[in-house]
Design a protein around this motif. Structure first.
Motif, PDB file in Angstrom:
ATOM      1  N   ALA A  99      -5.257   9.383  -7.714  1.00 29.97           N
ATOM      2  CA  ALA A  99      -3.952  10.304  -7.990  1.00 29.97           C
ATOM      3  C   ALA A  99      -4.441  11.636  -8.826  1.00 29.97           C
ATOM      4  N   ASN A 148      -2.043  -4.384  -5.199  1.00 30.38           N
ATOM      5  CA  ASN A 148      -1.982  -3.137  -4.312  1.00 30.38           C
ATOM      6  C   ASN A 148      -3.031  -1.921  -4.391  1.00 30.38           C
ATOM      7  N   LEU A 149      -4.135  -2.463  -4.736  1.00 28.42           N
ATOM      8  CA  LEU A 149      -5.402  -1.602  -4.964  1.00 28.42           C
ATOM      9  C   LEU A 149      -5.723  -1.003  -3.474  1.00 28.42           C
ATOM     10  N   ASN A 173      11.645   3.501 -10.356  1.00 31.50           N
ATOM     11  CA  ASN A 173      10.847   4.702  -9.503  1.00 31.50           C
ATOM     12  C   ASN A 173      11.200   4.666  -8.206  1.00 31.50           C
ATOM     13  N   PHE A 227       1.763  -3.755  -9.785  1.00 29.84           N
ATOM     14  CA  PHE A 227       2.481  -4.647  -8.827  1.00 29.84           C
ATOM     15  C   PHE A 227       1.945  -6.025  -9.043  1.00 29.84           C
ATOM     16  N   MET A 279       3.205   2.256 -12.214  1.00 31.66           N
ATOM     17  CA  MET A 279       3.789   0.782 -11.693  1.00 31.66           C
ATOM     18  C   MET A 279       2.729   0.018 -11.486  1.00 31.66           C
ATOM     19  N   ASP A 304       9.800  12.862  -6.233  1.00 35.09           N
ATOM     20  CA  ASP A 304       8.533  12.761  -6.396  1.00 35.09           C
ATOM     21  C   ASP A 304       7.876  13.146  -7.619  1.00 35.09           C
ATOM     22  N   ARG A 361      -5.786   2.303 -13.209  1.00 36.80           N
ATOM     23  CA  ARG A 361      -5.515   3.595 -12.319  1.00 36.80           C
ATOM     24  C   ARG A 361      -4.020   3.811 -12.660  1.00 36.80           C
ATOM     25  N   ARG A 378       8.797  10.566 -10.446  1.00 32.94           N
ATOM     26  CA  ARG A 378       7.896   9.493 -10.140  1.00 32.94           C
ATOM     27  C   ARG A 378       6.467   9.579 -10.891  1.00 32.94           C
ATOM     28  N   ARG A 379       5.929  10.702 -10.703  1.00 31.94           N
ATOM     29  CA  ARG A 379       4.731  10.763 -11.290  1.00 31.94           C
ATOM     30  C   ARG A 379       4.583  10.833 -12.805  1.00 31.94           C
ATOM     31  N   GLN A 394       0.822  -1.203   0.027  1.00 29.80           N
ATOM     32  CA  GLN A 394       0.023  -0.009  -0.073  1.00 29.80           C
ATOM     33  C   GLN A 394       0.876   1.218  -0.084  1.00 29.80           C
ATOM     34  N   ARG A 411      12.262  -1.494  -9.437  1.00 28.04           N
ATOM     35  CA  ARG A 411      11.773  -0.658  -8.602  1.00 28.04           C
ATOM     36  C   ARG A 411      12.610   0.262  -8.283  1.00 28.04           C
ATOM     37  N   MET A 426       2.817   6.470  -6.995  1.00 31.57           N
ATOM     38  CA  MET A 426       2.129   7.560  -7.737  1.00 31.57           C
ATOM     39  C   MET A 426       2.478   8.804  -7.578  1.00 31.57           C
ATOM     40  N   GLY A 427       3.559   9.087  -6.714  1.00 23.57           N
ATOM     41  CA  GLY A 427       4.044  10.337  -6.442  1.00 23.57           C
ATOM     42  C   GLY A 427       3.646  10.919  -5.418  1.00 23.57           C
ATOM     43  N   ALA A 465       2.542   1.625  -3.476  1.00 26.65           N
ATOM     44  CA  ALA A 465       1.643   1.741  -4.480  1.00 26.65           C
ATOM     45  C   ALA A 465       1.327   3.528  -4.375  1.00 26.65           C
ATOM     46  N   LEU A 476      11.376   3.072  -5.696  1.00 21.76           N
ATOM     47  CA  LEU A 476      10.973   2.294  -4.664  1.00 21.76           C
ATOM     48  C   LEU A 476      12.157   1.633  -3.876  1.00 21.76           C
TER      49      LEU A 476
END
Lengths: 457, 249, 346
Positions: B110, B96-97, B57, B92, B90, B82, B158, B85-86, A352, B54, A359-360, A355, B59
């Motif tokens: 977003a 990861n909803l 971006n 997964f 990504m 950040d 998404r 990253r936008r 979580q 990963r 999205m930033g 994710a 992570l």
């Protein structure tokens, strides 16, 4: 198996497919369904179980029979003093007139009887303020909830305390009143038109037309106008001063636990996030605070604040005793709440966070919008459990001299008119505690069910 | 915060090294992705392929080397990171909803909180993406009410809502029942055919053969071999690649 | 040279003595000055107890110990209502006095050596001589405490009552089984339910409780008094003047009874020619001013609260449920067979 098929596939010819007819579902046998089925399965499934059931029923019956006989069957409902009760039924029946005579004290403490309307008014305001949270058409529920928690105490403390108001204090009280008026107005306007008060006022007047910045200014102006109205109203109000020493009974219990509950949840969130922070100073401070206040019993903290604090203050400076007790309770409960919330945070899968990160979203956004809602939802049973515990723990303030519900109930039996009356007030306040705590736990269940609507497949 | 410079490669990894504690998980990774290129990364587990994408971006943070996205390098400025990253979406392995939000709200999330679009516009775009992955009718449901394949398609929608320039997929079908793998792969194929720059970590070799411009094989933290699919599958250069292919195909 | 050195030393000594005296005077005035500035006396009482500090359902306090505080407030402010009552449990009673929260304790506190010397407290007098005793059901046919060998006795925990009980049985060579609780009502219920053979407490408490028994006549308070419990008001160490004020308000009330001055006849007594009455009421002499009070401070006390006999009758007298008989007890005046002996007002 596959081998067999592939070997013979050349030899066997493909027949046209048969149509498979599924069997219809049949009803379950009646003796396994409904009340009959439940009773049979859970209570009388075998001879030993049946005997235990019968024994259990008998115990429950005997217990309630004894209590109800004492409390209702043999009870005296009208008498002038305890001597009369005793002459009528001895000790086999409850003597309720003593409790009835003391009910105003049990509820309001030693608050002057002609000023009790202020407490009642505050209660009504609280209900009206919270009501929009249940109305379906209202959309600004978060803002209303926040205003309730942050602004109601300002208004309520003036209603309870009274006395002189300086400039700053008046401004704060007016803020509380403005919040209340805004809530009522917004509830009304959103039910009618779906717009919050500010937007509705601007639309009704037609101010600014389609120009967004102008419209926003109009909304701000509407809110300011509301605040000015509140300020004028507050200046016109004049309430006599009632010292906190006179606050007692259920009223005092609700004040202390209400403030404790309202403070401990946000403070607990901050502490939990602080403890998990990767900045060592913040993490250390949070951890120290939490471990310190969790390792010490509440009564010790109350004692320390109550007894030691005046020693450290210069002569003549007096910190209000109720305030000391409230501070102690708030610090204690926020330490406990912090651990509860940290547990909830740990239960959220790393995915979580990832994710949201992907999205930033920054830390505060992802924590507030993604992690916290999920964590709090998991933690509802424990959080409400903490609240219920806090409500009951307020009885400890009687040790430091505050007349909460429990000590007021003991005072009933020391009144010369009702000397020795001890079980009846105790029974009465037990009922009060039960009703309040049960309501809280039922509300928590209800909340859980509503929030897990999305999880039922 | 300058706009991405056109002409710069979407992803550039130069001499990237990463350690998990003392364990050297990425060794001298050099990768240059072209605009609109579709890359499939495969390899045995523990080869560092997930870690590599990963890092793209952030992570995971790399300790040595440079990673640039459309010319902008990751550095110490968190806000710049950040912002970079936008541009990247990504998907997964475990979807990861956000379970507390509806499908539609997951997609508009977003747009509402990062791009600050008004509600109507955000919802329109979300519905557009959901239609693209062929599940517009599920908009009102909650993630846990959907099947795995549907959830993963929502995750793709998404990610697409934010209009990323690059899409990363970390084993998107590895958690799915076999019947559902195809629906997700179809969505990914459609995305590839629309010209999106994609880097996909997967074991689905059929997908790689059909869609990839380049297949990269990693083992023990290094890129062993990279080649267009025809060459990769039919004439792999290295012994490790051949061993891997013989186990997988 | 030597002479002027001696002179110099003497001057320094005199100066510092004055300064010390002035400083101590200043801090000694501290409590009275604080109380005056605050506008009321902070009087600590215990959890409501009939006869001594009883709480009525309308929120008013009354009792022997409450009257003590009312007397002090009347002396200072000419208004007995200028008192704030702090009802605290015995756990925090002494600390609340020591840290300044309460100005005085008036809550049936027994004057003992340890409390007087080791806790930073000062006892300002005795307003009630009590003693511990036993109550037994008449049906048990026990007529004397000496017949209690092997009995179970209900007693309140954490008090001198518990200690006195143990001492008594030890000194008489008898054994007993204690049944303890920290709630008086629970103990009484246990006793009434037959859970113990006897209940012990200060005799004033026994009298009060017995009046609330279902059948009071079926219980008997045994004649023996097994301890000395002189109960009186308490103040902090370090402020002798404040202690004096409390002490002499109490003595004044007892002296007024001896001289026959009551709340009803105070105004007439102002015209009396009896020198003792004149000094008591301040028409002659200046007892009050020496403590920072007005000359007629006892007039104020007597008008608002009354003399000792009046407060006794009002709170624990024959017409009250508590009903502790005074004649022949220690609480009678010294010239009536008791030991209440007020020091001379001169």
């Amino acid at each position: 198996m596959d081998e067999v098929l592939s070997r013979d596939s050349a030899a066997v010819e493909q027949l046209p497919a048969e149509i498979f007819k599924p069997k219809p579902a049949r009803a379950a046998p009646p003796s396994t369904l409904g009340v009959q089925g439940w009773v049979r399965q859970n209570m009388f499934s075998s001879i030993p179980n049946a005997l235990v059931t019968v024994l259990g029923i008998w115990i429950v019956y005997a217990f309630f029979d004894t209590i109800l006989t004492w409390a209702v069957g043999n009870a005296v409902w009208e008498a002038e003093n305890r001597r009369q009760c005793l002459d009528l039924v001895g000790r086999s029946g409850a003597c309720w007139p003593g409790v009835i005579a003391w009910i105003p004290n049990l509820i309001y403490g030693l608050y002057p009887k002609d000023q009790v309307w202020r407490i009642n008014l505050a209660g009504v305001i609280l209900l009206l303020w919270a009501l929009p949270l249940w109305l379906p058409r209202v959309q600004s529920k978060v803002q209303i909830g926040l205003s309730l928690v942050l602004l109601f105490p300002l208004l309520a403390s003036y209603l309870f305390l009274g006395g002189e108001k300086g400039v700053i204090w008046s401004a704060l009280i007016a803020l509380g009143l403005a919040g209340f008026l805004w809530t009522l107005l917004t509830a009304a306007t959103e039910t009618i038109s779906g717009l919050s008060f500010g937007r509705y006022a601007v639309a009704a007047i037609g101010f600014g037309g389609d120009n967004d910045p102008a419209r926003r200014n109009g909304q701000i102006a509407a809110l300011l106008a509301l605040y000015v109205v509140a300020l004028i109203a507050v200046q016109a109000m004049s309430l006599s001063f009632v010292a906190t020493r006179a606050w007692g009974g259920l009223f005092l219990t609700l004040v202390i636990s209400g403030i404790g509950i309202a403070f401990s949840l946000p403070a607990g969130i901050v502490l939990a996030l602080g403890r998990r922070s990767r900045m060592p100073l913040i993490s250390m401070l949070s951890t120290t605070f939490i471990e310190l206040f969790r390792s010490v019993p509440l009564i010790t903290i109350l004692f320390t604040f109550n007894t030691m604090l005046p020693l450290f203050l210069p002569v003549g400076v007096e910190v209000n005793q109720l305030l000391r007790a409230i501070v102690a309770v708030c610090l204690f409960s926020s330490a406990y709440m912090a651990e509860v919330i940290r547990g909830g945070l740990q239960a959220i899968p790393r995915g979580q966070y990832e994710a949201a990160s992907a999205m930033g979203l920054g830390f505060w956004q992802s924590t507030g919008l993604v992690i916290m809602p999920q964590a709090l939802k998991i933690m509802i049973p424990t959080i409400v459990g903490n609240f219920i515990g806090l409500f009951k723990d307020t009885t400890l303030v009687s040790i430091v001299g505050l007349f909460d519900l429990l000590s007021m109930s003991r005072a009933v039996g020391e009144d010369t008119r009702w000397l020795g009356l001890f079980l009846e007030p105790f029974f009465f306040i037990t009922m009060i505690y039960f009703v309040v705590c049960f309501t809280m736990s039922q509300y928590s269940l209800n909340l859980e069910q509503r929030l897990s609507a999305g999880e039922r497949r | 915060m300058t706009d991405a410079v056109r002409g710069e490669p979407p992803v550039e990894m130069i001499g990237v090294n990463k350690w998990f504690g003392a364990f050297h998980v990425l060794k001298d990774i050099d990768l240059r992705v072209r605009e609109g290129e579709r890359i499939v990364v495969c390899g045995p587990s523990g080869s560092g392929k997930s870690t590599m994408i990963r890092c793209i971006n952030q992570l995971e943070r790399h300790q040595e080397g440079t990673i640039r996205v459309h010319g902008r390098a990751y550095g110490r400025d968190l806000r710049e990171n950040d912002a970079i990253r936008r541009e990247i979406g990504m998907v997964f392995q475990s979807f990861n909803l956000f379970p507390h939000l509806s499908v539609l709200d997951n997609c508009t999330f977003a747009l509402t909180w990062v791009k600050h679009l008004p509600k109507k516009e955000a919802e329109d775009r979300a519905m557009e993406m959901l239609t693209r992955v062929r599940i517009p009718e599920q908009a009102g449901k909650y993630p846990l009410q959907l099947s795995g394949g549907q959830q993963q398609r929502v995750a793709i929608a998404r990610a697409l809502c934010a209009q990323p320039k690059i899409m990363l997929f970390d084993e998107p079908t590895s958690s799915l029942d076999p019947e559902m793998i195809n629906e997700v792969l179809d969505a990914m194929v459609e995305l590839a055919e629309s010209g999106m720059t994609m880097i996909v970590v997967t074991h689905e070799m059929g997908f790689a053969r059909k869609v990839a411009d380049r297949v990269i094989f990693m083992d023990q933290g290094e890129i062993v071999e990279e080649a267009p699919p025809a060459q990769f599958f039919d004439a792999p250069r290295f012994d490790r690649t051949r061993l891997f292919l013989s186990q997988v195909l | 040279m030597r002479v002027s050195n001696i002179k110099k030393n003497l001057m320094i000594f005199a100066f510092s003595a004055c300064a010390a005296g002035w400083a101590s005077q200043a801090s000694a005035q501290a409590t009275l000055a604080q109380v005056k500035a605050r506008g009321h006396v902070n009087c600590q009482v215990g959890l409501p107890t009939p006869g001594f500090y009883a709480l009525a359902s309308d929120g008013t306090w009354s009792g022997m110990d409450v009257d003590m505080c009312r007397g002090v407030a009347a002396a200072i402010f000419d208004d007995p209502k200028k008192v704030q009552y702090q009802s605290v449990t015995s756990a925090v009673r002494f600390t609340s006095l020591a840290n300044g929260e309460s100005d005085m304790l008036s809550r049936t506190t027994t004057w003992t050596a340890v409390r007087d010397t080791q806790l930073g407290l000062e006892f300002a007098g005795v307003n009630f001589y009590d003693g511990q005793g036993f109550v037994v059901p008449k049906s048990s046919n026990i007529k004397s405490a000496k017949e209690l060998n092997g009995a179970t006795v209900c007693v309140l925990t954490g008090t001198t009552t518990e200690l006195n009980l143990a001492d008594y049985f030890r000194s008489t060579g008898m054994t007993f089984k204690p049944v303890t609780n920290e709630n008086v009502n629970v103990l009484v219920e246990t006793y009434l339910g037959g859970g113990c053979d006897a209940y012990t407490n200060d005799k004033s408490g026994l009298a009060a409780r017995r009046s609330a028994f279902p059948k009071p006549d079926e219980h008997m308070i045994l004649p023996e008094t097994i301890s000395k419990e002189p109960l009186g008001p308490v103040v902090r160490h370090g402020d002798n003047n404040w202690g004096d004020i409390v002490r002499w308000v109490l003595f004044g009330m007892i002296e007024a009874e001896e001289l026959g001055v009551t709340s009803a006849n105070v105004d007439e007594m102002l015209k009396s020619s009896n020198p003792n009455i004149k000094r008591l009421l301040g028409t002659e002499g200046n007892v009050g001013e020496g403590m920072g009070l007005p000359k007629d401070f006892m007039v104020r006390v007597l008008k608002h609260v009354g003399n000792y006999a009046e407060t006794y009758e009002r709170n624990v007298g024959a017409k009250t449920p508590v009903n502790i008989p005074r004649d022949g007890s220690l609480n009678a005046l010294w010239n009536k067979g008791g030991i209440l002996y007020p020091m001379p007002f001169r």
